[in-house]
Design an enzyme around this catalytic site. Structure first.
Site, PDB file in Angstrom:
ATOM      1  N   GLU A 106      -2.170  -1.981   8.432  1.00 53.14           N
ATOM      2  CA  GLU A 106      -1.203  -2.241   7.347  1.00 53.14           C
ATOM      3  C   GLU A 106      -1.909  -2.907   6.176  1.00 53.14           C
ATOM      4  O   GLU A 106      -2.705  -3.818   6.361  1.00 53.14           O
ATOM      5  CB  GLU A 106      -0.091  -3.152   7.870  1.00 53.14           C
ATOM      6  CG  GLU A 106       1.257  -2.875   7.259  1.00 53.14           C
ATOM      7  CD  GLU A 106       1.794  -1.505   7.640  1.00 53.14           C
ATOM      8  OE1 GLU A 106       1.696  -0.603   6.791  1.00 53.14           O
ATOM      9  OE2 GLU A 106       2.286  -1.335   8.762  1.00 53.14           O
TER      10      GLU A 106
ATOM     11  N   ASP B 253       1.182   6.968   3.022  1.00 53.71           N
ATOM     12  CA  ASP B 253       2.555   7.456   3.184  1.00 53.71           C
ATOM     13  C   ASP B 253       2.650   8.954   2.898  1.00 53.71           C
ATOM     14  O   ASP B 253       3.290   9.706   3.642  1.00 53.71           O
ATOM     15  CB  ASP B 253       3.507   6.694   2.256  1.00 53.71           C
ATOM     16  CG  ASP B 253       3.524   5.211   2.559  1.00 53.71           C
ATOM     17  OD1 ASP B 253       2.953   4.809   3.589  1.00 53.71           O
ATOM     18  OD2 ASP B 253       4.098   4.457   1.755  1.00 53.71           O
TER      19      ASP B 253
HETATM   20 MG    MG Z   1       7.862   4.028  -0.592  1.00 47.59          MG
END
Ligand code: MG
Ligand code: ADP
Length: 370
Positions: A15, A156
């Site tokens: 992360e 992402d």
């Molecule tokens: Mg987003």
């Protein structure tokens, strides 16, 4: 009528490493965004979001810059169109599109990347662009930078476009090399949304990013120009030289250096289905995000505790933080019981309405079957 599906994602570990040239390990989940679209004969793009009950229109032949667009989802659509048009030198075909989603928005499950990926795949199909998935992911990332003002890494968009069912996606964000890593079939992926909306996420996110760059600058003074990003700092070099960096950049960098090492260890543990090691690494990641990177919050901490108490193999916050969701790995045989217990434990100590989703690891974005 065309239909495109694009999944959200959870990140198993790694992360805040993706904008530090580091490693990540996301999984595309069976919570998806869908776009139903009818091509037009002109360059108008009318998009209706069922999720928000909001409609906007763009002219693809004269795309306005982001600041001239209303804030919100149309900026992501315009951004994708703008980046694909710039890349291909073509004006894309207009569409009448309806957007709907089972993904909670702003919960750290990348509804924004799913939205971008859906439109990228849609235009790739309608205009027969034949762009490869990594290129589409990069264009979506640029859209998010330039049109939504979030200087995100590639994770992402890569997850929503490149994942394969049953696998986690190991991505080296420097080389952009990927590897599909099977998830043990006896393990379920549970998304545990704390119900707490994220606050001030963009500005905090960009601040963390700047602090990482500051740490790189300070480390270059001692280690030389070979340190281009925190990725270039080994755990040993970190232990030796990070004390020279000023706070809070020192702790931010310590998180990133440690987290990169944890991703590599986790890969190995996942391949061996080593539950004890998976658990230890997820907990260490969460603690580091809480104490060094300071992006957790009381609700995320409580949710991790509730998941562990309910018998998860491991659990940690996922996504940028400051609210949003946790990811838990759970033995499938214990799933029903886990879901009941975790919810009860969390509710006993938190003011927000949680939501739990037992997810499958699915394929990246594509045209819907049938
Ligand atoms: Mg987003
Ligand atoms: P996350 O990506 O973690 O869900 P973001 O803040 O990055 O959170 O993205 C959320 C934004 O993405 C929403 O505020 C909205 O502008 C846009 N969005 C995503 N999905 C939809 C949807 N189905 N309809 C309209 N807007 C959406």
């Amino acid at each position: 009528m065309l239909c495109v599906r694009a999944p959200g994602r959870v990140n198993l570990i790694g992360e805040h490493t993706d904008y530090n040239d580091g490693y990540v390990l996301p999984v595309a989940i069976s919570l998806e965004t869908r776009v139903y679209a009818q091509p037009r004969t002109d360059a108008l793009c009318q998009v209706y979001s069922e999720t928000l009950d909001e409609q906007h229109t763009l002219n693809l032949a004269e795309l306005p810059p982001p600041e001239q667009l209303p804030e919100g989802f149309i900026r992501y659509v315009a951004g994708v169109a703008a980046m694909v048009q710039r890349h291909t030198g073509r004006t894309l075909t207009g569409v009448d599109a309806t957007l709907c989603s089972r993904l909670p928005l702003g919960a750290g499950l990348s509804s924004s990347a799913a939205l971008e990926a859906a439109f990228a795949v849609l235009w790739d199909a309608i205009d027969d662009l034949r762009l490869d998935r990594l290129t589409l992911a990069r264009l979506c990332q640029q859209a998010e930078h330039q049109y939504a003002g979030v200087r995100c890494g590639l994770m992402d968009q890569a997850a929503s476009l490149l994942c394969q069912a049953g696998h986690a996606l190991f991505l080296d964000t420097r080389t952009q090399a990927t590897q599909q890593v099977p998830i043990p079939s006896a393990w379920a992926i549970v998304v545990a949304d704390t119900g707490k909306p994220r606050a001030l996420a963009e500005s905090d996110y960009n601040l963390r990013r700047a602090q990482c760059e500051q740490a790189v600058g300070a480390l270059q003074d001692v280690l030389g120009e070979s340190v281009v990003a925190l990725r270039d700092v080994s755990a040993e070099a970190g232990a030796q030289y990070l004390p020279l960096v000023e706070e809070p950049a020192r702790r931010r960098a310590r998180h990133v250096v440690g987290e990169n090492a944890r991703v590599l260890a986790f890969l190995d543990a996942l391949r061996r289905a080593d539950t004890a090691q998976v658990r230890a690494l997820m907990l260490a990641s969460h603690a580091s995000l809480r104490d060094d990177y300071e992006v957790s919050c009381a609700e995320l901490d409580r949710m991790v505790e509730a998941c562990l108490q309910a018998g998860a193999i491991g659990a940690r916050m996922t996504g940028a933080g400051f609210g949003g969701a946790c990811v838990a790995l759970v033995e499938r045989a214990r799933l029903e019981r886990f879901l009941q217990d975790a919810e009860r434990f969390y509710r006993a100590r938190a003011a927000y309405e949680p939501r739990f989703y037992a997810c499958e690891a699915v394929d990246g974005a594509g045209m819907c079957a049938g």
